[in-house]
Scaffold this active site. Structure first.
Site, mmCIF file in Angstrom:
data_model
loop_
_atom_site.group_PDB
_atom_site.id
_atom_site.type_symbol
_atom_site.label_atom_id
_atom_site.label_comp_id
_atom_site.label_asym_id
_atom_site.label_seq_id
_atom_site.Cartn_x
_atom_site.Cartn_y
_atom_site.Cartn_z
ATOM 1 C CB CYS A 112 -4.767 -0.076 -1.290
ATOM 2 S SG CYS A 112 -3.749 1.027 -2.611
ATOM 3 C CG HIS B 268 -3.291 0.220 4.382
ATOM 4 N ND1 HIS B 268 -3.343 -0.763 3.433
ATOM 5 C CD2 HIS B 268 -3.021 1.296 3.770
ATOM 6 C CE1 HIS B 268 -3.303 -0.201 2.271
ATOM 7 N NE2 HIS B 268 -3.202 0.973 2.258
ATOM 8 C CD GLU C 40 -2.586 1.029 9.609
ATOM 9 O OE1 GLU C 40 -3.040 0.028 9.595
ATOM 10 O OE2 GLU C 40 -1.860 1.493 8.650
ATOM 11 C CE LYS D 296 0.349 -2.191 1.927
ATOM 12 N NZ LYS D 296 -0.483 -2.963 3.154
#
Length: 411
Positions: free
Chosen positions: A162, A302, A313, A334
């Site tokens: 990723c 992310h 994160e 995302k």
């Protein structure tokens, strides 16, 4: 000091098949998730994904090319075409010996591998396509872009799960700063919405199970997140040495100013529980950029909508930025595009460049039930107009691969 700017961009994604459509969808908070249409998913646990929509390969390639090019290769070529065209470069007047390519994919041509395995099992090895290998292997992305446009500079491929798309931008940036090229196409491509891929990810419990509500399934940093949504697509950026771009009067979308790359050295799939690899990558990028934490206005996280990534994160961002972390507009696109695996970092790189250009941060949609462990400003549900002078973009991949890019307005 050699400076590097972004002068061209191209994207094909679950929410738009060119840069303009992609950006409009992000600002509108549009979800690209929906029922899977590419195969019969009735035997699977997961029945939805974020597919590219309205894509007609014959609008871009002739019938022979379509047969020779796997879906992820097609996406890469389409986004590269848009990026090079938008750069305004006249390739007939460009030194192509100093124009390179670094592209990647997390998985590559998995669909053709599945297809040709069925052929071998049903009809025997003599019926397997001689194009199986060149349609499948990841380095063919860079190779095909180079071949189509005659780009003869450094040509490499990256596979870091990723983190791939972010690593390609970072390595292209460093290729130019080292003086090995003046121009680079960088990006990632993925087309992994296949029976085997979906089965593998759902059986490791990485995918969301919200079959009744695909559009709300990707919900990064919320208390009710239950996994990521598989996406597909590609993005390419043209990176160019600043003086070269200035001399030809190119439009400069933004500048690449910092890059960090580290390893967790911890686990096959889980991030380090202390987020220490992510912390080092962010700090490395800041040092490379010669910037202080207070200079970052926006973090493209992310933000996968998985339990471990989002809280780790968040904790890592707080370690790096301290109290400043609470004043930064963090987001995860995302929530709209799904997780494009090896293409995620490059698609998000395009979003970062557009945020810098337009002074707008796209929202993190589906953010209605915050997780107490995820307590930053995630730009919930609605775009935010604000001064954006510097953006950090994070990517963290299976195997403990961490990549961070810092983009800024052109100084």
């Amino acid at each position: 000091m050699t400076r590097v700017v972004v002068t061209g961009m191209g994207v094909i994604s679950p929410v738009g098949n060119n840069v303009e459509a992609f950006w409009e969808a992000l600002l509108a908070g549009k979800s690209g998730a929906g029922p899977i249409t590419q195969f019969d998913h009735s035997a699977h646990k997961t029945h939805f994904a974020a597919e590219v929509k309205g894509y007609d390969p014959l609008a871009h390639f002739d019938a022979k090319e379509v047969r020779r090019l796997d879906r992820h290769l097609q996406f890469a070529l389409v986004s590269a075409d848009e990026a090079i065209k938008s750069s305004g470069l006249d390739l007939s007047k460009t030194d192509l010996d100093h124009f390179g390519v670094v592209m990647g994919s997390g998985i590559g041509g998995l669909d053709v591998l599945e297809e040709q395995h069925r052929v071998m099992m049903e009809k025997g090895p003599g019926r397997v396509s001689p194009l199986l290998v060149p349609r499948m292997i990841v380095n063919m992305i860079s190779g095909q872009i180079s071949i189509k446009h005659g780009l003869r500079g450094p040509n490499t491929s990256i596979v870091t799960a990723c983190t791939t798309g972010t690593h390609t931008i970072g390595e292209a940036y460093k290729t130019i700063t080292r003086g090995h090229a003046r121009l680079m196409v960088a990006g990632g491509s993925e087309a992994a919405i296949t029976p085997l891929s979906i089965a593998g990810f759902e059986n490791m419990r990485a995918l969301s199970g919200r079959n009744d509500s695909p559009e709300t399934a990707s919900r990064p940093f919320t208390a009710t997140r239950d996994g990521f949504v598989m996406g597909e697509g590609a993005a390419c950026l043209v990176l160019e040495e600043y003086e070269h771009a200035k001399a030809r009067g190119a439009k400069m979308w933004c500048e690449v100013v910092g890059y960090g790359s580290t390893a967790d050295a911890h686990h096959m799939t889980a991030p380090h529980p202390d987020g220490e690899g992510a912390v080092r990558a962010m700090r490395m990028a800041l040092r490379d950029a010669g910037m202080e934490p207070q200079e970052i206005d926006h973090i493209n996280a992310h933000g996968t909508s998985t339990d471990l990534n989002d809280k780790i994160e968040t904790a890592a961002i707080k370690q790096v930025f301290g109290e400043r972390a609470y004043k930064i507009a963090v987001n995860s696109i995302k929530s709209m595009t799904g997780h494009l695996l090896g293409a995620a970092g490059s698609v998000e790189g395009v979003a970062c460049a557009l945020s810098l250009t337009h002074n707008v941060v796209p929202p993190t949609i589906n953010h209605y039930d915050p997780d107490p462990l995820c307590d930053l400003d995630y730009t919930p549900n609605t775009k935010r107009e604000m001064p954006v002078n510097a953006v950090m973009s994070n990517s963290f991949g299976f195997g403990g691969h961490n990549g961070v890019i810092i983009f800024s307005k052109v100084r």
